[in-house]
Scaffold this active site. Structure first.
Site, PDB file in Angstrom:
ATOM      1  N   LYS A  78      -3.898 -12.581  17.756  1.00 52.02           N
ATOM      2  CA  LYS A  78      -3.046 -12.277  16.584  1.00 52.02           C
ATOM      3  C   LYS A  78      -3.372 -10.887  16.023  1.00 52.02           C
ATOM      4  O   LYS A  78      -2.476 -10.071  15.792  1.00 52.02           O
ATOM      5  CB  LYS A  78      -3.246 -13.334  15.472  1.00 52.02           C
ATOM      6  CG  LYS A  78      -2.983 -14.764  15.933  1.00 52.02           C
ATOM      7  CD  LYS A  78      -3.162 -15.756  14.812  1.00 52.02           C
ATOM      8  CE  LYS A  78      -4.590 -15.900  14.289  1.00 52.02           C
ATOM      9  NZ  LYS A  78      -5.542 -16.505  15.241  1.00 52.02           N
TER      10      LYS A  78
ATOM     11  N   ARG B 196      -1.799 -21.485   7.346  1.00 45.84           N
ATOM     12  CA  ARG B 196      -2.648 -22.241   8.265  1.00 45.84           C
ATOM     13  C   ARG B 196      -2.610 -23.732   7.975  1.00 45.84           C
ATOM     14  O   ARG B 196      -3.286 -24.496   8.668  1.00 45.84           O
ATOM     15  CB  ARG B 196      -4.091 -21.773   8.085  1.00 45.84           C
ATOM     16  CG  ARG B 196      -4.641 -20.956   9.232  1.00 45.84           C
ATOM     17  CD  ARG B 196      -5.995 -20.508   8.794  1.00 45.84           C
ATOM     18  NE  ARG B 196      -6.866 -20.183   9.861  1.00 45.84           N
ATOM     19  CZ  ARG B 196      -7.097 -18.925  10.261  1.00 45.84           C
ATOM     20  NH1 ARG B 196      -6.462 -17.924   9.726  1.00 45.84           N
ATOM     21  NH2 ARG B 196      -7.970 -18.703  11.211  1.00 45.84           N
TER      22      ARG B 196
ATOM     23  N   ARG C 216     -15.774 -10.526  21.849  1.00 45.69           N
ATOM     24  CA  ARG C 216     -15.094  -9.652  20.885  1.00 45.69           C
ATOM     25  C   ARG C 216     -16.064  -8.804  20.060  1.00 45.69           C
ATOM     26  O   ARG C 216     -17.103  -9.253  19.620  1.00 45.69           O
ATOM     27  CB  ARG C 216     -14.267 -10.507  19.921  1.00 45.69           C
ATOM     28  CG  ARG C 216     -13.736  -9.677  18.766  1.00 45.69           C
ATOM     29  CD  ARG C 216     -12.775 -10.386  17.904  1.00 45.69           C
ATOM     30  NE  ARG C 216     -13.217 -11.689  17.470  1.00 45.69           N
ATOM     31  CZ  ARG C 216     -12.411 -12.558  16.878  1.00 45.69           C
ATOM     32  NH1 ARG C 216     -11.155 -12.259  16.689  1.00 45.69           N
ATOM     33  NH2 ARG C 216     -12.870 -13.720  16.490  1.00 45.69           N
TER      34      ARG C 216
ATOM     35  N   ARG D 183     -18.567 -10.621  14.636  1.00 47.82           N
ATOM     36  CA  ARG D 183     -18.391 -11.531  13.498  1.00 47.82           C
ATOM     37  C   ARG D 183     -19.396 -12.675  13.494  1.00 47.82           C
ATOM     38  O   ARG D 183     -19.742 -13.216  14.539  1.00 47.82           O
ATOM     39  CB  ARG D 183     -16.966 -12.108  13.525  1.00 47.82           C
ATOM     40  CG  ARG D 183     -15.989 -11.223  12.804  1.00 47.82           C
ATOM     41  CD  ARG D 183     -14.565 -11.586  13.059  1.00 47.82           C
ATOM     42  NE  ARG D 183     -14.256 -13.008  12.895  1.00 47.82           N
ATOM     43  CZ  ARG D 183     -13.018 -13.482  12.988  1.00 47.82           C
ATOM     44  NH1 ARG D 183     -12.010 -12.668  13.190  1.00 47.82           N
ATOM     45  NH2 ARG D 183     -12.793 -14.760  12.843  1.00 47.82           N
TER      46      ARG D 183
ATOM     47  N   ARG E 288     -13.580 -24.068  14.458  1.00 45.31           N
ATOM     48  CA  ARG E 288     -12.339 -23.320  14.200  1.00 45.31           C
ATOM     49  C   ARG E 288     -11.200 -23.861  15.064  1.00 45.31           C
ATOM     50  O   ARG E 288     -10.068 -23.974  14.606  1.00 45.31           O
ATOM     51  CB  ARG E 288     -12.564 -21.825  14.474  1.00 45.31           C
ATOM     52  CG  ARG E 288     -13.398 -21.164  13.382  1.00 45.31           C
ATOM     53  CD  ARG E 288     -14.040 -19.884  13.842  1.00 45.31           C
ATOM     54  NE  ARG E 288     -13.103 -18.843  14.186  1.00 45.31           N
ATOM     55  CZ  ARG E 288     -13.436 -17.745  14.876  1.00 45.31           C
ATOM     56  NH1 ARG E 288     -14.671 -17.575  15.290  1.00 45.31           N
ATOM     57  NH2 ARG E 288     -12.530 -16.835  15.131  1.00 45.31           N
TER      58      ARG E 288
HETATM   59  P1  AP5 Z   1      -8.022 -11.178  18.424  1.00 44.60           P
HETATM   60  O1  AP5 Z   1      -6.781 -10.352  18.430  1.00 44.60           O
HETATM   61  O2  AP5 Z   1      -9.169 -10.728  17.583  1.00 44.60           O
HETATM   62  O3  AP5 Z   1      -7.652 -12.706  18.144  1.00 44.60           O
HETATM   63  P2  AP5 Z   1      -7.177 -13.427  16.803  1.00 44.60           P
HETATM   64  O4  AP5 Z   1      -6.105 -14.391  17.189  1.00 44.60           O
HETATM   65  O5  AP5 Z   1      -6.868 -12.429  15.746  1.00 44.60           O
HETATM   66  O6  AP5 Z   1      -8.507 -14.238  16.526  1.00 44.60           O
HETATM   67  P3  AP5 Z   1      -9.344 -14.491  15.206  1.00 44.60           P
HETATM   68  O7  AP5 Z   1     -10.664 -15.060  15.680  1.00 44.60           O
HETATM   69  O8  AP5 Z   1      -9.412 -13.287  14.340  1.00 44.60           O
HETATM   70  O9  AP5 Z   1      -8.515 -15.579  14.550  1.00 44.60           O
HETATM   71  P4  AP5 Z   1      -8.976 -16.592  13.508  1.00 44.60           P
HETATM   72  O10 AP5 Z   1      -7.654 -17.172  13.191  1.00 44.60           O
HETATM   73  O11 AP5 Z   1     -10.035 -17.530  13.926  1.00 44.60           O
HETATM   74  O12 AP5 Z   1      -9.732 -15.683  12.420  1.00 44.60           O
HETATM   75  P5  AP5 Z   1      -9.317 -15.195  10.958  1.00 44.60           P
HETATM   76  O13 AP5 Z   1      -9.959 -13.888  10.762  1.00 44.60           O
HETATM   77  O14 AP5 Z   1      -7.866 -15.340  10.709  1.00 44.60           O
HETATM   78  O15 AP5 Z   1      -8.502 -11.315  19.954  1.00 44.60           O
HETATM   79  C1  AP5 Z   1      -9.728 -11.941  20.274  1.00 44.60           C
HETATM   80  C2  AP5 Z   1     -10.418 -11.168  21.421  1.00 44.60           C
HETATM   81  O16 AP5 Z   1      -9.651 -11.296  22.612  1.00 44.60           O
HETATM   82  C3  AP5 Z   1     -10.531  -9.655  21.160  1.00 44.60           C
HETATM   83  O17 AP5 Z   1     -11.751  -9.212  21.677  1.00 44.60           O
HETATM   84  C4  AP5 Z   1      -9.352  -9.032  21.934  1.00 44.60           C
HETATM   85  O18 AP5 Z   1      -9.642  -7.720  22.377  1.00 44.60           O
HETATM   86  C5  AP5 Z   1      -9.190 -10.018  23.085  1.00 44.60           C
HETATM   87  N1  AP5 Z   1      -7.792 -10.213  23.469  1.00 44.60           N
HETATM   88  C6  AP5 Z   1      -6.710 -10.285  22.638  1.00 44.60           C
HETATM   89  N2  AP5 Z   1      -5.578 -10.500  23.341  1.00 44.60           N
HETATM   90  C7  AP5 Z   1      -5.973 -10.604  24.657  1.00 44.60           C
HETATM   91  C8  AP5 Z   1      -5.255 -10.841  25.887  1.00 44.60           C
HETATM   92  N3  AP5 Z   1      -3.928 -11.032  25.895  1.00 44.60           N
HETATM   93  N4  AP5 Z   1      -5.979 -10.876  27.029  1.00 44.60           N
HETATM   94  C9  AP5 Z   1      -7.337 -10.686  27.032  1.00 44.60           C
HETATM   95  N5  AP5 Z   1      -8.056 -10.441  25.899  1.00 44.60           N
HETATM   96  C10 AP5 Z   1      -7.372 -10.410  24.733  1.00 44.60           C
HETATM   97  O19 AP5 Z   1     -10.033 -16.290  10.034  1.00 44.60           O
HETATM   98  C11 AP5 Z   1     -11.445 -16.364   9.916  1.00 44.60           C
HETATM   99  C12 AP5 Z   1     -11.812 -17.428   8.894  1.00 44.60           C
HETATM  100  O20 AP5 Z   1     -11.280 -17.067   7.589  1.00 44.60           O
HETATM  101  C13 AP5 Z   1     -11.252 -18.837   9.147  1.00 44.60           C
HETATM  102  O21 AP5 Z   1     -12.047 -19.569  10.057  1.00 44.60           O
HETATM  103  C14 AP5 Z   1     -11.259 -19.424   7.722  1.00 44.60           C
HETATM  104  O22 AP5 Z   1     -12.541 -19.799   7.321  1.00 44.60           O
HETATM  105  C15 AP5 Z   1     -10.829 -18.226   6.866  1.00 44.60           C
HETATM  106  N6  AP5 Z   1      -9.358 -18.133   6.700  1.00 44.60           N
HETATM  107  C16 AP5 Z   1      -8.557 -17.094   7.097  1.00 44.60           C
HETATM  108  N7  AP5 Z   1      -7.273 -17.341   6.806  1.00 44.60           N
HETATM  109  C17 AP5 Z   1      -7.237 -18.556   6.201  1.00 44.60           C
HETATM  110  C18 AP5 Z   1      -6.182 -19.369   5.680  1.00 44.60           C
HETATM  111  N8  AP5 Z   1      -4.900 -18.968   5.721  1.00 44.60           N
HETATM  112  N9  AP5 Z   1      -6.513 -20.580   5.149  1.00 44.60           N
HETATM  113  C19 AP5 Z   1      -7.797 -21.003   5.080  1.00 44.60           C
HETATM  114  N10 AP5 Z   1      -8.844 -20.282   5.567  1.00 44.60           N
HETATM  115  C20 AP5 Z   1      -8.567 -19.066   6.130  1.00 44.60           C
END
Ligand code: AP5
Length: 217
Positions: free
Chosen positions: A13, A88, A127, A161, A172
Site C-alpha cells: 500500500k 480498517r 523492509r 519498524r 497484524r
Molecule cells: P509496503 O508498501 O511497505 O507495504 P504496506 O502494505 O504499506 O505495509 P504496512 O506494513 O505498512 O501495512 P500495515 O497496514 O501493517 O501498516 P500501517 O503502517 O498501516 O511494502 C512492504 C515491503 O514489500 C517493502 O519493503 C516494499 O519495498 C516491498 N514491496 C512492496 N510491493 C512489492 C511487490 N509488488 N513485490 C515485491 N516487494 C514489494 O499500520 C501500522 C500499525 O498502526 C497497525 O498495526 C495499527 O496498530 C496502527 N494503525 C494504522 N492505521 C490504523 C487504523 N486505521 N486503525 C487502527 N489502527 C491503525
C-alpha cells in the site's frame, strides 16, 4: 480523485501510494505514518498508542477517526487523496462515509491488493525505509539505486519498524483477517471495489492500478 488502498500488512500500500502521489498529484494519508510521527514527537497520543502498535493490534476506532478527520479537513482544494491503512474496520468505513458526505466529497475507487500471506512475512522482514523522507525499500525486491543512499532525498539514514517482527506480523495479519477483511463486502456492494494482483512486480502492480484509475487529470 479520492481513493483507498486496501490490503494486509506488506501488501504494498505504502509503496504504491508514493507512486500515485507522483503520477496523479494526490496526497497520501497513511494512518500508520501519522501514528509513527506522533510517537516520534513524544506526544500523549504517541505514548498512548505505542504498546498497541508494537504488539500489532489495531488502535481504537475513535482515536483514528479523529486523527484522519483532522487531516482531511486540512486538505481542502487539493487534487484528492489516497487513504493508506484507513479504514480498517466497519465503523471506520462508516465514519469515512459520513466525513465525505459532510464535506461534499466522493470516494472514486477502493483498490484491493490481493496477496499470498506466506509471501508477506518475507516482504515485511526485508523492509526498511528512509529515516528522513519515509521512502520504502526492501533488502531483495527494492534496493536503493545507489547502495546506502535514498533514491528520493539522498539521505544515508535508514530505519526498520518495531512491529516488523514475526510475532507482531502474525497479530497484524490476524487483525486484517478479523477486523479489516469484513469491509470488502461493504465496498463491493457500493460498486467501487477493484482487485489488483499485489503479488506482481512493483511496476506491474502500479500499471494495474493506473488502468483502473485512468489518466491523470
Ligand atoms: P509496503 O508498501 O511497505 O507495504 P504496506 O502494505 O504499506 O505495509 P504496512 O506494513 O505498512 O501495512 P500495515 O497496514 O501493517 O501498516 P500501517 O503502517 O498501516 O511494502 C512492504 C515491503 O514489500 C517493502 O519493503 C516494499 O519495498 C516491498 N514491496 C512492496 N510491493 C512489492 C511487490 N509488488 N513485490 C515485491 N516487494 C514489494 O499500520 C501500522 C500499525 O498502526 C497497525 O498495526 C495499527 O496498530 C496502527 N494503525 C494504522 N492505521 C490504523 C487504523 N486505521 N486503525 C487502527 N489502527 C491503525
Amino acid at each position: 480523485m479520492n481513493i483507498i488502498l486496501l490490503g494486509p500488512p506488506g501488501a504494498g500500500k505504502g509503496t504504491q501510494a508514493k507512486r500515485l502521489e507522483e503520477k496523479y498529484g494526490l496526497t497520501q494519508l497513511s494512518t500508520g505514518d501519522m501514528l509513527r510521527a506522533e510517537r516520534k514527537s513524544g506526544s500523549d497520543l504517541g505514548r498512548k498508542v505505542q504498546e498497541v502498535m508494537d504488539a500489532g493490534q489495531l488502535v481504537s476506532d475513535d482515536l483514528i477517526i479523529e486523527l484522519i478527520a483532522h487531516r482531511i479537513d486540512q486538505l481542502e482544494g487539493g487534487k484528492g487523496f489516497i487513504l493508506d491503512g484507513f479504514p480498517r474496520t466497519v465503523p471506520q468505513a462508516e465514519a469515512l462515509d459520513r466525513m465525505l458526505k459532510e464535506k461534499g466529497l466522493r470516494l472514486d475507487s477502493v483498490i484491493e491488493m490481493t496477496v499470498d500471506e506466506a509471501a508477506l512475512v518475507d516482504r515485511i522482514a526485508g523492509r526498511f525505509s528512509c529515516a528522513k523522507c519515509g521512502a520504502s525499500y526492501h533488502d531483495r525486491y527494492h534496493r536503493p539505486k545507489s547502495e546506502g543512499v535514498c533514491d528520493v532525498c539522498g539521505s544515508r539514514d535508514f530505519v526498520r519498524r518495531a512491529d516488523d517482527n514475526p510475532e507482531a506480523v502474525k497479530t497484524r495479519l490476524e487483525a486484517y483477517r478479523r477486523q479489516t477483511a469484513p469491509i470488502l463486502p461493504y465496498y463491493r456492494a457500493k460498486g467501487v471495489l477493484h482487485p489488483v494482483d499485489g503479488m506482481a512486480e512493483i511496476g506491474e502492480v502500479a500499471r494495474q492500478i493506473e488502468t483502473i484509475l485512468g489518466n491523470p487529470k
